[in-house]
Design an enzyme around this catalytic site. Sequence first.
Site, PDB file in Angstrom:
ATOM      1  N   SER A 113     -37.931 -10.108 -58.232  1.00 45.32           N
ATOM      2  CA  SER A 113     -37.555 -10.387 -59.510  1.00 45.32           C
ATOM      3  C   SER A 113     -37.849  -8.840 -60.376  1.00 45.32           C
ATOM      4  CB  SER A 113     -38.424 -11.462 -60.005  1.00 45.32           C
ATOM      5  OG  SER A 113     -38.085 -11.686 -61.641  1.00 45.32           O
ATOM      6  N   ASN A 114     -38.313  -9.012 -61.506  1.00 43.77           N
ATOM      7  CA  ASN A 114     -38.578  -7.891 -62.228  1.00 43.77           C
ATOM      8  C   ASN A 114     -39.510  -8.080 -63.559  1.00 43.77           C
ATOM      9  OD1 ASN A 114     -36.743  -8.251 -64.683  1.00 43.77           O
ATOM     10  ND2 ASN A 114     -35.176  -8.317 -63.017  1.00 43.77           N
ATOM     11  N   ARG A 115     -39.956  -6.896 -64.093  1.00 41.75           N
ATOM     12  CA  ARG A 115     -41.120  -7.405 -65.036  1.00 41.75           C
ATOM     13  C   ARG A 115     -40.403  -7.483 -66.432  1.00 41.75           C
ATOM     14  NH1 ARG A 115     -43.213  -1.568 -64.657  1.00 41.75           N
ATOM     15  NH2 ARG A 115     -44.090  -2.231 -66.715  1.00 41.75           N
ATOM     16  N   SER A 116     -39.292  -8.141 -66.549  1.00 42.51           N
ATOM     17  CA  SER A 116     -38.444  -8.512 -67.915  1.00 42.51           C
ATOM     18  C   SER A 116     -39.491  -9.388 -68.418  1.00 42.51           C
ATOM     19  CB  SER A 116     -36.892  -8.814 -67.916  1.00 42.51           C
ATOM     20  OG  SER A 116     -36.865  -9.677 -68.920  1.00 42.51           O
TER      21      SER A 116
ATOM     22  N   ALA B  88     -32.277  -9.011 -67.646  1.00 40.25           N
ATOM     23  CA  ALA B  88     -32.565  -8.166 -66.592  1.00 40.25           C
ATOM     24  C   ALA B  88     -32.333  -8.633 -65.272  1.00 40.25           C
ATOM     25  CB  ALA B  88     -34.026  -7.503 -66.667  1.00 40.25           C
TER      26      ALA B  88
END
Length: 224
Positions: free
Chosen positions: A21-24, A88
């Site tokens: 995943s990512n930091r959105s 994102a």
Amino acid sequence: MNILITAGPTREPIDPVRFLSNRSSGQMGYALAQAALNHHHHVTLISGPVSLPAPSGAQLIPVETARQMFDAVGTTINHCDIAIFAAAVADYRPVTPASQKLKKQSSPLSLHLEPTEDILGSARSLFNFHGYLVGFAAETENLVAHAQSKLDRKKCDLIIANDVSKPGIGFDSSENAVTLCFPNAEVHTLPKQSKQTLATVLFETILARATSLSPNPPCLKPNP
Ligand code: CTP
């Protein structure tokens, strides 16, 4: 008007307990949804996992993966006049997620990844969307050049670009500073401000352009 907004990260499973995943945080997309609701529009909010309350009055479609977000966009986008892609989305996913939890080994582990669906890139080419199309571009270098290339490639009416290499703005922050890239190399910058304030300016700009009421609302001043 009917407004579609994608928001938040996606999660691409590695095994039953792990994901890519990512930091959105979803804050920008949720603030845009609230701005549209404040203007009494109908909002469909397709959101990856975030820890934000759903804006009251929005039709929330929760999703986890890029594929689920792609499917949800495909079934809703052509009921909408404006589509804003603030999510994102993970660009890659594990080809075959493990059905059982991966056990630790002493040797290095490689993950075999495949590209996910390009949801924004499919809006015109696959879903045949004819409304006003807005994408975001998270960049660490050559902000305007990369954003203008995305604008052309994905046939958008506007790309909202932000420099994710700068601390204190963008990903996982309550503030943002953005550069708006329109067709014909038209570029405007908006200074650092809260995502709530920015969302109001952005939504009013998008609405004005989409309805051709005015080329520039007062909040958007041309660059010198
Ligand atoms: N986007 C999307 N589907 C994807 C990837 C991105 O819909 N699989 C959308 C995002 O919501 C955003 C825009 O495309 O509006 C640009 O996302 P970004 O990650 O900056 O660009 P990419 O197209 O993934 O290109 P790159 O990673 O090479 O910069």
